[in-house]
Design a protein around this motif. Structure first.
Motif, PDB file in Angstrom:
ATOM      1  N   ASP A  75      -5.007  -6.970  -3.646  1.00  0.00           N
ATOM      2  CA  ASP A  75      -4.701  -8.389  -3.471  1.00  0.00           C
ATOM      3  C   ASP A  75      -5.400  -8.934  -2.229  1.00  0.00           C
ATOM      4  O   ASP A  75      -6.014  -9.992  -2.248  1.00  0.00           O
ATOM      5  CB  ASP A  75      -3.177  -8.546  -3.364  1.00  0.00           C
ATOM      6  N   ARG A  76      -5.318  -8.163  -1.147  1.00  0.00           N
ATOM      7  CA  ARG A  76      -5.966  -8.568   0.111  1.00  0.00           C
ATOM      8  C   ARG A  76      -7.478  -8.689  -0.082  1.00  0.00           C
ATOM      9  O   ARG A  76      -8.100  -9.652   0.335  1.00  0.00           O
ATOM     10  CB  ARG A  76      -5.641  -7.522   1.178  1.00  0.00           C
ATOM     11  N   ARG A 135      -1.379  -3.867  -3.427  1.00  0.00           N
ATOM     12  CA  ARG A 135      -1.305  -4.730  -2.250  1.00  0.00           C
ATOM     13  C   ARG A 135      -2.690  -4.873  -1.589  1.00  0.00           C
ATOM     14  O   ARG A 135      -3.127  -5.965  -1.235  1.00  0.00           O
ATOM     15  CB  ARG A 135      -0.311  -4.128  -1.247  1.00  0.00           C
ATOM     16  N   LEU A 165     -10.201 -11.816   0.223  1.00  0.00           N
ATOM     17  CA  LEU A 165     -11.412 -11.810   1.058  1.00  0.00           C
ATOM     18  C   LEU A 165     -12.658 -12.111   0.224  1.00  0.00           C
ATOM     19  O   LEU A 165     -13.563 -12.793   0.683  1.00  0.00           O
ATOM     20  CB  LEU A 165     -11.571 -10.451   1.759  1.00  0.00           C
ATOM     21  N   GLU A 194       0.007  -9.487 -13.405  1.00  0.00           N
ATOM     22  CA  GLU A 194       0.869 -10.620 -13.081  1.00  0.00           C
ATOM     23  C   GLU A 194       0.736 -10.954 -11.590  1.00  0.00           C
ATOM     24  O   GLU A 194       0.677 -12.105 -11.197  1.00  0.00           O
ATOM     25  CB  GLU A 194       2.323 -10.287 -13.434  1.00  0.00           C
ATOM     26  N   LEU A 195       0.669  -9.917 -10.770  1.00  0.00           N
ATOM     27  CA  LEU A 195       0.570 -10.156  -9.323  1.00  0.00           C
ATOM     28  C   LEU A 195      -0.827 -10.615  -8.932  1.00  0.00           C
ATOM     29  O   LEU A 195      -0.986 -11.556  -8.168  1.00  0.00           O
ATOM     30  CB  LEU A 195       0.923  -8.881  -8.541  1.00  0.00           C
ATOM     31  N   LEU A 196      -1.850  -9.942  -9.442  1.00  0.00           N
ATOM     32  CA  LEU A 196      -3.197 -10.198  -8.945  1.00  0.00           C
ATOM     33  C   LEU A 196      -3.854 -11.415  -9.590  1.00  0.00           C
ATOM     34  O   LEU A 196      -4.723 -12.032  -8.987  1.00  0.00           O
ATOM     35  CB  LEU A 196      -4.077  -8.960  -9.145  1.00  0.00           C
ATOM     36  N   ALA A 197      -3.423 -11.754 -10.796  1.00  0.00           N
ATOM     37  CA  ALA A 197      -3.928 -12.937 -11.484  1.00  0.00           C
ATOM     38  C   ALA A 197      -5.463 -13.009 -11.486  1.00  0.00           C
ATOM     39  O   ALA A 197      -6.044 -14.000 -11.057  1.00  0.00           O
ATOM     40  CB  ALA A 197      -3.332 -14.209 -10.873  1.00  0.00           C
ATOM     41  N   VAL A 198      -6.113 -11.933 -11.891  1.00  0.00           N
ATOM     42  CA  VAL A 198      -7.574 -11.946 -12.069  1.00  0.00           C
ATOM     43  C   VAL A 198      -7.887 -11.368 -13.458  1.00  0.00           C
ATOM     44  O   VAL A 198      -7.004 -10.827 -14.114  1.00  0.00           O
ATOM     45  CB  VAL A 198      -8.320 -11.117 -10.996  1.00  0.00           C
ATOM     46  N   ILE A 250      -9.143  -9.111  -2.851  1.00  0.00           N
ATOM     47  CA  ILE A 250      -9.492 -10.223  -3.754  1.00  0.00           C
ATOM     48  C   ILE A 250      -9.501 -11.533  -2.968  1.00  0.00           C
ATOM     49  O   ILE A 250     -10.380 -12.376  -3.144  1.00  0.00           O
ATOM     50  CB  ILE A 250      -8.528 -10.279  -4.956  1.00  0.00           C
ATOM     51  N   GLU A 299     -12.726 -13.962  -2.450  1.00  0.00           N
ATOM     52  CA  GLU A 299     -12.694 -15.404  -2.712  1.00  0.00           C
ATOM     53  C   GLU A 299     -13.165 -16.166  -1.477  1.00  0.00           C
ATOM     54  O   GLU A 299     -13.917 -17.132  -1.579  1.00  0.00           O
ATOM     55  CB  GLU A 299     -11.277 -15.843  -3.096  1.00  0.00           C
TER      56      GLU A 299
END
Lengths: 230, 268
Positions: free
Chosen positions: B154-155, B151, B159, B193-197, B157, B161
């Motif tokens: 994700d946050r 989680r 920031l 799958e969640l982070l897609a990086v 990533i 971007e």
């Protein structure tokens, strides 16, 4: 003559800190004038939390982060940006800045101020994945092409459509519209709200399928899109 | 010579940023590259301990920024690898002692004489994080296969971007294949799958890491350690080599699928 051309800047106190209203003109000029003015009053301003009203200026992420860094180097905190431009607002939101005056955390659900004229027919199109920490509030419909990850939220006065996996918090019909719906290719929100009703969807297994959630007799109901068509 | 600046960050604390920074720096320097690590975790420095250089600190990052010493004076040469240097963080100050533009200036000064500059970011999303990513060319996000760490990744990533430093690349640290197999731990697939990086490395849980950290001897120098091998592979991927992801157990199933995700590591 140059004096008259100079963009004006105003500072006033608001509940959460200081509200600085910037003038018109080229952004470079306005920005330089702003820094000069800040530097002149630095002793007085140090430690302040600033909300910047940039009016019609359209700011990109580079410009806004530069603004924030310049302020932070002077011991000032930029906590929000007010703007007439939706682009600037969304830039501010992605940088984690507030975009309206009172803090969202202290707002009650029924009082979400949406500063555009409410219209059921306008939609905000977001063509990217909303990651944890991002928040979208819009008076109208919201369409996301991408995922809405856990920790992200969407609050719309109209419908919410997610072409992707919806795992965050979503509130459709936030101003009380009970006919609002939420659609997603994979509807797995942390919490789903429609008007005044809140649902916490159960964890599901198996292949995800497109679903639509709506209010039926005050209850949030999610149905598979394929079943509805039959 | 123009160095690439690589920032290692995570959002959540304790996922292995410092260990990853120390090991990547060691692996890159062991291949002959000129490497300098910068510890941006001012007030809670660790990188010096993990590299075993704690007792050699005279000047630190804040001394350089505030002009009390020259840059060269704050650079500590590694005791094993002659081309590896560390600029330690100050322990007695806080994150506000350095600004993002200080970090950009510092890295610009270092760029000419090195191949890689590795910055160890502090946990969190505040000033220290912004200091660490300001000069970055490449951002590596370290996470563990746990819901809370993912989680925060994700946050962070998002920031990265927003600061236009993306796309971030992911290191999944401390994977326990046996727990993944039993369905008790998120698999690398679940995380991706969640982070897609892009994935740049998977590090298996390895007790050698704790031992080597305590000894100040990075595990990347240990030929027998699986984690050390994984770090050496990441270093090669940063250099643009195509290195298949190593198998962590005999089951080719999910790793076989992951092998297809291999992408060039170095040049953006």
């Amino acid at each position: 003559m140059a004096i008259e051309m100079q963009p004006k800047m105003q500072i006033k106190g608001v509940r959460d800190g200081l509200l600085v209203t910037l003038g018109e003109g080229s952004w470079e000029d306005v920005f330089q004038l702003f820094l000069e003015q800040i530097d002149q009053q630095l002793e007085f301003l140090r430690g302040a939390r600033l909300m910047l009203d940039v009016g019609n200026h359209v700011l990109k992420a580079v410009e806004m982060s530069r603004l924030r860094d310049e302020l932070s180097e002077r011991g000032l905190q930029l906590w929000g940006v007010l703007s007439n431009s939706p682009t600037t607002e969304s830039t501010a939101q992605t940088l984690g800045l507030a975009t309206r005056l009172s803090k969202p955390t202290t707002q009650r659900r029924e009082e979400i101020p949406i500063d555009m004229p409410p219209s059921r027919d306008t939609a905000l199109m977001i063509h990217r994945t909303l990651r944890s920490g991002s928040s979208v509030k819009y008076a109208g419909h919201v369409v996301v092409i991408g995922d809405v990850n856990p920790g992200a939220e969407i609050i719309a006065s109209g419908n919410v459509v997610v072409w992707g996996r919806l795992s965050g918090v979503v509130h459709a019909g936030a101003e009380g519209d009970e006919s609002a719906v939420v659609c997603a290719l994979n509807l797995a929100p942390t919490q789903l709200r429609i008007a005044g009703s809140i649902a916490i969807p159960p964890k599901r297994r198996g292949r995800p399928q497109p679903e639509m959630a709506r209010l039926v007799d005050g209850q949030v109901v999610a149905e598979a899109w394929d079943d509805r068509r039959r | 010579m123009t160095a690439k600046v690589v920032t290692v960050t995570s959002g959540k604390g304790g996922v292995g940023k410092t260990t990853a920074t120390a090991n990547l720096a060691t692996a890159l320097a062991a291949n002959g590259a000129k490497v300098v690590c910068v510890d941006a975790d001012i007030g809670l420095r660790n990188l010096d301990v993990v590299l075993g250089l704690e007792n050699r600190i005279v000047y630190d990052l804040v001394d350089v920024v505030e002009g009390r010493c020259r840059l060269r004076q704050a650079m500590i040469r590694d005791k094993r690898l002659p081309e590896l240097y560390l600029i330690p963080a100050a322990q007695t100050r806080d994150k506000n002692a350095v600004s993002p533009s200080d970090m950009v200036r510092l890295c610009d000064e270092l760029r000419g004489e090195h191949d890689w500059i590795l910055i160890d970011s502090p946990a969190g999303i505040e000033r220290g994080f912004r200091n660490a990513i300001a000069p970055a060319d490449i951002v590596l996000v370290v996470t563990n296969p746990e819901v809370s760490a993912v989680r925060d990744a994700d946050r962070i990533i998002g920031l990265i971007e927003a600061e236009e430093k993306g796309p971030a690349r992911l290191i999944i640290n401390r994977i326990k294949p046996s727990m993944v197999k039993r369905g008790e731990m998120l698999s690398a697939d679940d995380v991706l799958e969640l982070l897609a990086v892009d994935l740049v490395g998977m590090i298996p849980e390895d007790e050698n890491v704790v031992v080597s950290t305590n000894r100040g001897m990075p595990v990347a120098l240990d030929e027998r350690s699986k984690a050390g091998q994984a770090f050496r592979n990441i270093a090669r991927r940063l250099n643009g080599e195509q290195v298949p992801f190593m198998s962590m157990n005999d089951d080719g199933g999910f790793l076989g699928r992951l092998a297809r995700l291999v992408r060039p590591g170095g040049n953006r």
